[in-house]
Design a protein around this motif. Structure first.
Motif, PDB file in Angstrom:
ATOM      1  N   PRO A   1       0.816  -1.234   0.000  1.00 56.72           N
ATOM      2  CA  PRO A   1       0.000   0.000   0.000  1.00 56.72           C
ATOM      3  C   PRO A   1       0.839   1.269   0.000  1.00 56.72           C
ATOM      4  O   PRO A   1       0.528   2.237  -0.694  1.00 56.72           O
ATOM      5  CB  PRO A   1      -0.822  -0.139   1.280  1.00 56.72           C
ATOM      6  CG  PRO A   1      -0.893  -1.604   1.535  1.00 56.72           C
ATOM      7  CD  PRO A   1       0.410  -2.164   1.057  1.00 56.72           C
ATOM      8  N   GLU A   2       1.961   1.283   0.773  1.00 58.99           N
ATOM      9  CA  GLU A   2       2.794   2.486   0.816  1.00 58.99           C
ATOM     10  C   GLU A   2       3.459   2.745  -0.526  1.00 58.99           C
ATOM     11  O   GLU A   2       3.521   3.887  -1.011  1.00 58.99           O
ATOM     12  CB  GLU A   2       3.857   2.340   1.920  1.00 58.99           C
ATOM     13  CG  GLU A   2       3.299   2.336   3.339  1.00 58.99           C
ATOM     14  CD  GLU A   2       2.686   0.999   3.707  1.00 58.99           C
ATOM     15  OE1 GLU A   2       2.836   0.054   2.903  1.00 58.99           O
ATOM     16  OE2 GLU A   2       2.024   0.908   4.758  1.00 58.99           O
ATOM     17  N   ALA A   3       3.970   1.678  -1.162  1.00 59.37           N
ATOM     18  CA  ALA A   3       4.633   1.857  -2.456  1.00 59.37           C
ATOM     19  C   ALA A   3       3.648   2.322  -3.512  1.00 59.37           C
ATOM     20  O   ALA A   3       3.961   3.170  -4.363  1.00 59.37           O
ATOM     21  CB  ALA A   3       5.292   0.545  -2.883  1.00 59.37           C
ATOM     22  N   ALA A   4       2.444   1.780  -3.499  1.00 60.11           N
ATOM     23  CA  ALA A   4       1.444   2.215  -4.474  1.00 60.11           C
ATOM     24  C   ALA A   4       1.089   3.689  -4.276  1.00 60.11           C
ATOM     25  O   ALA A   4       0.947   4.443  -5.250  1.00 60.11           O
ATOM     26  CB  ALA A   4       0.190   1.340  -4.336  1.00 60.11           C
ATOM     27  N   ARG A   5       0.963   4.119  -3.012  1.00 64.09           N
ATOM     28  CA  ARG A   5       0.617   5.519  -2.745  1.00 64.09           C
ATOM     29  C   ARG A   5       1.742   6.450  -3.221  1.00 64.09           C
ATOM     30  O   ARG A   5       1.489   7.481  -3.846  1.00 64.09           O
ATOM     31  CB  ARG A   5       0.366   5.705  -1.247  1.00 64.09           C
ATOM     32  CG  ARG A   5      -0.126   7.098  -0.889  1.00 64.09           C
ATOM     33  CD  ARG A   5      -0.375   7.238   0.603  1.00 64.09           C
ATOM     34  NE  ARG A   5      -1.412   6.322   1.056  1.00 64.09           N
ATOM     35  CZ  ARG A   5      -1.180   5.208   1.773  1.00 64.09           C
ATOM     36  NH1 ARG A   5       0.073   4.866   2.101  1.00 64.09           N
ATOM     37  NH2 ARG A   5      -2.176   4.430   2.143  1.00 64.09           N
ATOM     38  N   GLU A   6       3.006   6.052  -2.943  1.00 62.27           N
ATOM     39  CA  GLU A   6       4.127   6.883  -3.382  1.00 62.27           C
ATOM     40  C   GLU A   6       4.201   6.958  -4.904  1.00 62.27           C
ATOM     41  O   GLU A   6       4.509   8.011  -5.477  1.00 62.27           O
ATOM     42  CB  GLU A   6       5.430   6.332  -2.808  1.00 62.27           C
ATOM     43  CG  GLU A   6       5.550   6.490  -1.294  1.00 62.27           C
ATOM     44  CD  GLU A   6       6.859   5.916  -0.782  1.00 62.27           C
ATOM     45  OE1 GLU A   6       7.614   5.368  -1.622  1.00 62.27           O
ATOM     46  OE2 GLU A   6       7.106   5.994   0.434  1.00 62.27           O
ATOM     47  N   GLN A   7       3.932   5.821  -5.570  1.00 58.04           N
ATOM     48  CA  GLN A   7       3.990   5.814  -7.035  1.00 58.04           C
ATOM     49  C   GLN A   7       2.930   6.731  -7.624  1.00 58.04           C
ATOM     50  O   GLN A   7       3.191   7.506  -8.553  1.00 58.04           O
ATOM     51  CB  GLN A   7       3.811   4.383  -7.551  1.00 58.04           C
ATOM     52  CG  GLN A   7       3.919   4.278  -9.074  1.00 58.04           C
ATOM     53  CD  GLN A   7       3.826   2.845  -9.530  1.00 58.04           C
ATOM     54  OE1 GLN A   7       3.680   1.942  -8.720  1.00 58.04           O
ATOM     55  NE2 GLN A   7       3.906   2.634 -10.835  1.00 58.04           N
ATOM     56  N   ILE A   8       1.735   6.678  -7.064  1.00 57.19           N
ATOM     57  CA  ILE A   8       0.647   7.525  -7.581  1.00 57.19           C
ATOM     58  C   ILE A   8       0.971   9.007  -7.345  1.00 57.19           C
ATOM     59  O   ILE A   8       0.806   9.847  -8.236  1.00 57.19           O
ATOM     60  CB  ILE A   8      -0.679   7.133  -6.914  1.00 57.19           C
ATOM     61  CG1 ILE A   8      -1.084   5.720  -7.354  1.00 57.19           C
ATOM     62  CG2 ILE A   8      -1.772   8.130  -7.267  1.00 57.19           C
ATOM     63  CD1 ILE A   8      -2.272   5.180  -6.600  1.00 57.19           C
ATOM     64  N   LEU A   9       1.480   9.351  -6.130  1.00 57.79           N
ATOM     65  CA  LEU A   9       1.808  10.751  -5.836  1.00 57.79           C
ATOM     66  C   LEU A   9       2.963  11.248  -6.701  1.00 57.79           C
ATOM     67  O   LEU A   9       2.975  12.407  -7.137  1.00 57.79           O
ATOM     68  CB  LEU A   9       2.161  10.894  -4.351  1.00 57.79           C
ATOM     69  CG  LEU A   9       1.002  10.690  -3.358  1.00 57.79           C
ATOM     70  CD1 LEU A   9       1.503  10.787  -1.928  1.00 57.79           C
ATOM     71  CD2 LEU A   9      -0.088  11.726  -3.611  1.00 57.79           C
ATOM     72  N   GLY A  10       3.950  10.359  -6.965  1.00 56.07           N
ATOM     73  CA  GLY A  10       5.060  10.758  -7.824  1.00 56.07           C
ATOM     74  C   GLY A  10       4.602  11.071  -9.232  1.00 56.07           C
ATOM     75  O   GLY A  10       5.038  12.053  -9.847  1.00 56.07           O
ATOM     76  N   GLN A  11       3.737  10.204  -9.770  1.00 54.79           N
ATOM     77  CA  GLN A  11       3.208  10.467 -11.109  1.00 54.79           C
ATOM     78  C   GLN A  11       2.421  11.783 -11.137  1.00 54.79           C
ATOM     79  O   GLN A  11       2.507  12.551 -12.089  1.00 54.79           O
ATOM     80  CB  GLN A  11       2.324   9.297 -11.543  1.00 54.79           C
ATOM     81  CG  GLN A  11       3.083   7.993 -11.783  1.00 54.79           C
ATOM     82  CD  GLN A  11       2.158   6.847 -12.124  1.00 54.79           C
ATOM     83  OE1 GLN A  11       0.945   7.000 -12.112  1.00 54.79           O
ATOM     84  NE2 GLN A  11       2.755   5.683 -12.428  1.00 54.79           N
ATOM     85  N   LEU A  12       1.650  12.016 -10.067  1.00 58.22           N
ATOM     86  CA  LEU A  12       0.865  13.244 -10.014  1.00 58.22           C
ATOM     87  C   LEU A  12       1.768  14.480  -9.952  1.00 58.22           C
ATOM     88  O   LEU A  12       1.526  15.477 -10.647  1.00 58.22           O
ATOM     89  CB  LEU A  12      -0.062  13.205  -8.797  1.00 58.22           C
ATOM     90  CG  LEU A  12      -1.003  14.407  -8.636  1.00 58.22           C
ATOM     91  CD1 LEU A  12      -1.946  14.511  -9.834  1.00 58.22           C
ATOM     92  CD2 LEU A  12      -1.817  14.282  -7.345  1.00 58.22           C
ATOM     93  N   ASP A  13       2.853  14.421  -9.150  1.00 59.05           N
ATOM     94  CA  ASP A  13       3.784  15.559  -9.086  1.00 59.05           C
ATOM     95  C   ASP A  13       4.446  15.814 -10.429  1.00 59.05           C
ATOM     96  O   ASP A  13       4.602  16.960 -10.859  1.00 59.05           O
ATOM     97  CB  ASP A  13       4.852  15.295  -8.021  1.00 59.05           C
ATOM     98  CG  ASP A  13       4.284  15.399  -6.612  1.00 59.05           C
ATOM     99  OD1 ASP A  13       3.226  16.039  -6.455  1.00 59.05           O
ATOM    100  OD2 ASP A  13       4.899  14.841  -5.685  1.00 59.05           O
TER     101      ASP A  13
END
Length: 562
Positions: free
Chosen positions: A194-206
């Motif tokens: 869950p943490e890795a998925a959240r970071e990946q989504i936020l990175g793409q958004l940034d």
């Protein structure tokens, strides 16, 4: 006959001898009388001279007595007039007190009459209120009976609602468990926590929003640059910043030369009485050390230090050094200093083109001649701010005279900020109000450090002129260690950001140029990086004026022709 002749001869001899002796005696008596007369005349002249001298002395004493009597009579008349004036004043005060007592008595009687009337009305009002209260109690009792009946119905309804809520809670728990099972299935399929998925989504958004943020920032800067007059004023201000003017740096100590080292002992005095009297009267520390032919005056207050310097130089030149003489010199030097400060204030007002200042404000302006801020003379700084504010106000079509007045008075609180509590802004506002300054001047004093909160344009102009005068090269003096430390901190803040290759602080710390790696920072990222570095500098550092952050990104392509 013979006998007769003999008798006649004897008689003639006797008579001749008698007459001869008598004549001689008369001559001797006359000479003796002349001698006595001369002695008597000399004695009379001596007595007359002595009498005249005593008469002159008596006349002088009488004249002095008459003058003393006249002076005593004048003093008695003055005391009589003062007594009469005191009696008149006492009578007037007595009449005033009588009038006040009579007025107070009348007011007390009137209040008593009103209270009696009010008491009568209050009794009637109390009876009416008692009747209304009885009616209200009866109405409330009926209302309470109705509410009791309704409460029973609500209790039954509440029990039904609680049963429904318990059923809904069970359904919600069941749905939550199903959602958790679905999330676990999705994580297993994706192969991510869950943490890795959240970071990946936020990175793409940034990454997606970074380009859009840079475009928006550039668009905002373009719209701001389109304001021609504002840009022109900024260019004028930058040009003014490059002009260097005379500055004055006052230290916290003053060195006073003396003719020889023997003078140090005289300055100290017996058992140190002279130096103690000097320090007590001037409020300045007199430091006498091994420095040849010189002593040191130390004080944080430049006015006191200047007074002490004048006193010490006068004492050394005069040579008479004792506590009474020191007190006389201090009083004289303080009077001369007041005159000097008033002259400096008038000269500054004339130079700034400001007229109509009250004498008290002129004196306060003169005190700023001895006040420094970061090594910059506050009076000269105020005059320069007045000139700059007047020029900008004239360009904008505002009242240039009022703008110069606001610029000259913006730091007037610094004249006494070391003697009373409060910031120089608060003190300046109180002084301006006390001397009846215009509202625009008071607003400029109050908001020359935060012009965005000002109510008039004059506060914005004064803030800009203040920044220009303080930020220009050579305006302020600071210690070498603090200067070097500030430059190093600027470079360290810039280098700490990712993608920064090198950073250089230039123009005495007024600008930092940041060189970034082109493969890590894009053009849009360079714009955002400049803003982030500027924000970090504002947050972590204290500095005069402003600091410009310039990010440099360079891409090179090299080809070789053989």
């Amino acid at each position: 006959m013979t006998i007769l002749f003999v008798i006649l001869a004897l008689l003639g001899g006797v008579t001749g001898g008698f007459f001869t002796g008598h004549t001689r005696g008369r001559r001797e008596q006359r000479a003796h009388d002349d001698l006595l007369e001369r002695e008597a005349r000399a004695e009379a002249e001596r007595v007359l001279t002595q009498a005249e001298a005593e008469a002159r002395q008596l006349r002088s004493q009488a004249e002095q007595t008459r003058l003393d009597a006249a002076r005593r009579l004048q003093d008695a008349e003055d005391r009589e007039r003062q007594a009469a004036a005191s009696v008149d004043t006492g009578r007037e005060e007595l009449q005033t007190l009588r009038a006040q007592v009579e007025a107070e008595r009348s007011r007390a009687l009137a209040e008593a009459a009103r209270e009696r009337e009010t008491l009568g009305l209050d009794r009637q009002e109390t009876r009416r209120e008692r009747d209304e209260l009885k009616r209200e109690i009866e109405r409330l009792n009926r209302r309470a009976e109705q509410l009791d009946a309704r409460g029973e119905r609500l209790d039954a309804l509440e029990e039904r609602l609680e049963a429904q809520l318990r059923a809904l809670a069970g359904q919600e728990a069941e749905l939550g468990e199903r959602a958790r099972q679905i999330d676990l299935k999705l994580y297993e399929v994706a192969g991510l926590s869950p943490e890795a998925a959240r970071e990946q989504i936020l990175g793409q958004l940034d990454a997606e929003l970074e380009e859009e943020k840079a475009i928006r920032v550039k668009a905002m800067e373009s719209r701001a640059s389109a304001e021609a007059k504002r840009t022109a004023r900024s260019l004028i201000a930058q040009a003014i910043q490059r002009s260097a003017s005379e500055t004055s740096a006052q230290l916290s100590v003053s060195v006073v030369p003396i003719p020889n080292d023997a003078m140090k002992g005289r300055l100290i005095g017996r058992e140190g009485r002279n130096i103690r009297a000097f320090e007590a009267l001037t409020g300045v520390d007199l430091i006498i050390d091994d420095t040849p032919e010189a002593v040191i005056l130390s004080s944080f207050n430049p006015v006191r230090r200047e007074v002490a310097r004048h006193v010490l130089e006068a004492l050394v030149a005069d040579g008479r050094i004792h506590p009474t003489r020191i007190e006389e010199m201090v009083t004289r030097a303080q009077d001369e200093m007041k005159t000097f400060m008033h002259a400096q204030g008038e000269e500054a007002a004339i130079e700034a083109g400001v007229v109509g200042l009250k004498p008290g404000l002129v004196q306060l302006l003169g005190r700023m001649y001895f006040r420094t801020s970061y090594g910059q003379n506050v009076l000269k700084h105020s005059v320069q701010v007045a000139h700059l504010t007047g020029i900008m106000a004239d360009e904008l079509g505002l009242d240039a005279g009022l703008a110069r007045r606001a610029g000259l008075m913006h730091d007037v609180g610094k004249s006494i900020d070391r003697e009373i509590e409060g910031t120089h802004v608060e003190i300046g506002i109180n002084l301006a109000k006390r001397f009846g300054e215009p509202a625009e001047v008071i607003d400029a004093i109050a908001h020359h450090h935060d012009p965005e909160n000002g109510e008039t344009l004059y506060s914005v102009l004064v803030a800009a002129a203040d920044a220009i005068s303080a930020a220009r090269p050579g305006a302020r003096r600071e210690e070498l260690e603090a200067y070097v430390r500030r430059l190093e901190q600027l470079e360290q803040i810039a280098v700490a950001f990712p993608g920064v290759q090198q950073a250089y602080a230039i123009q005495a710390g007024r600008e930092v140029r940041v060189i970034v790696q082109p493969e890590q920072v894009t053009d849009a990222g360079a714009t955002l990086l400049a803003r982030e570095i500027a924000g970090r500098v504002e947050q972590d550092m204290e500095y005069p004026g402003q600091v410009q952050v310039t990010v440099i990104r360079e891409s090179r392509a090299t080809g070789l022709a053989r």
